[in-house]
Design a protein around this motif. Structure first.
Motif, mmCIF file in Angstrom:
data_model
loop_
_atom_site.group_PDB
_atom_site.id
_atom_site.type_symbol
_atom_site.label_atom_id
_atom_site.label_comp_id
_atom_site.label_asym_id
_atom_site.label_seq_id
_atom_site.Cartn_x
_atom_site.Cartn_y
_atom_site.Cartn_z
ATOM 1 N N ALA A 1 -12.903 -2.760 51.383
ATOM 2 C CA ALA A 1 -13.469 -3.754 50.466
ATOM 3 C C ALA A 1 -12.447 -4.783 50.023
ATOM 4 O O ALA A 1 -12.772 -5.959 49.874
ATOM 5 C CB ALA A 1 -14.072 -3.066 49.245
ATOM 6 N N ILE A 2 -11.206 -4.337 49.813
ATOM 7 C CA ILE A 2 -10.213 -5.282 49.282
ATOM 8 C C ILE A 2 -8.937 -5.342 50.115
ATOM 9 O O ILE A 2 -7.924 -5.862 49.656
ATOM 10 C CB ILE A 2 -9.904 -5.019 47.790
ATOM 11 N N ASP A 3 -8.993 -4.812 51.325
ATOM 12 C CA ASP A 3 -7.908 -4.935 52.302
ATOM 13 C C ASP A 3 -6.558 -4.491 51.741
ATOM 14 O O ASP A 3 -5.628 -5.293 51.608
ATOM 15 C CB ASP A 3 -7.823 -6.366 52.827
ATOM 16 N N LEU B 1 -18.145 1.448 43.306
ATOM 17 C CA LEU B 1 -16.755 1.050 43.077
ATOM 18 C C LEU B 1 -16.226 0.070 44.119
ATOM 19 O O LEU B 1 -15.676 -0.971 43.746
ATOM 20 C CB LEU B 1 -15.835 2.262 42.970
ATOM 21 N N PRO B 2 -16.369 0.307 45.413
ATOM 22 C CA PRO B 2 -15.876 -0.688 46.377
ATOM 23 C C PRO B 2 -16.535 -2.056 46.208
ATOM 24 O O PRO B 2 -15.871 -3.086 46.338
ATOM 25 C CB PRO B 2 -16.213 -0.072 47.741
ATOM 26 N N ARG B 3 -17.818 -2.078 45.882
ATOM 27 C CA ARG B 3 -18.500 -3.370 45.669
ATOM 28 C C ARG B 3 -17.982 -4.068 44.421
ATOM 29 O O ARG B 3 -17.813 -5.291 44.415
ATOM 30 C CB ARG B 3 -20.003 -3.163 45.584
ATOM 31 N N PHE C 1 -16.109 -7.660 44.430
ATOM 32 C CA PHE C 1 -16.564 -8.766 43.596
ATOM 33 C C PHE C 1 -15.420 -9.323 42.747
ATOM 34 O O PHE C 1 -15.233 -10.541 42.652
ATOM 35 C CB PHE C 1 -17.711 -8.321 42.687
ATOM 36 N N ILE C 2 -14.641 -8.444 42.150
ATOM 37 C CA ILE C 2 -13.501 -8.882 41.335
ATOM 38 C C ILE C 2 -12.524 -9.671 42.174
ATOM 39 O O ILE C 2 -12.059 -10.752 41.784
ATOM 40 C CB ILE C 2 -12.818 -7.686 40.665
ATOM 41 N N GLN C 3 -12.211 -9.176 43.362
ATOM 42 C CA GLN C 3 -11.271 -9.881 44.228
ATOM 43 C C GLN C 3 -11.807 -11.239 44.634
ATOM 44 O O GLN C 3 -11.088 -12.237 44.580
ATOM 45 C CB GLN C 3 -10.966 -9.038 45.469
#
Length: 78
Positions: free
Chosen positions: A24-26, A65-67, A71-73
């Motif tokens: 999700a955020i690499d 959590l991954p979503r 979204f935050i990133q």
């Protein structure tokens, strides 16, 4: 020693959640696990707020959590 919430998860669930956060955020797995550990108080607060989420470590956590992190990133780095 502090409580490690990841130790409460079955190994397969821990690996699945870590992989989802990485994707999700690499980020690297160790960083993902650190982020997952740090979200426990936030997740608990959301649960106390009226059931905004499933219990810590519940199935909803693995999907939401991954979503949330993605979204935050995306919002922080348009």
């Amino acid at each position: 020693m502090l409580h490690d919430p990841l130790q409460d998860m079955p190994a397969e669930s821990r690996a699945e959640l870590t992989a989802a956060v990485c994707a999700a955020i690499d980020i690297h797995p160790a960083t993902a696990e650190d982020i997952i550990r740090s979200t426990e108080p936030f997740w608990d607060a959301m649960e106390r707020a009226g059931g905004l989420v499933d219990s810590w470590g519940g199935g909803e956590f693995y999907h939401v959590l991954p979503r949330v992190l993605s979204f935050i990133q995306q919002t922080a780095n348009p």
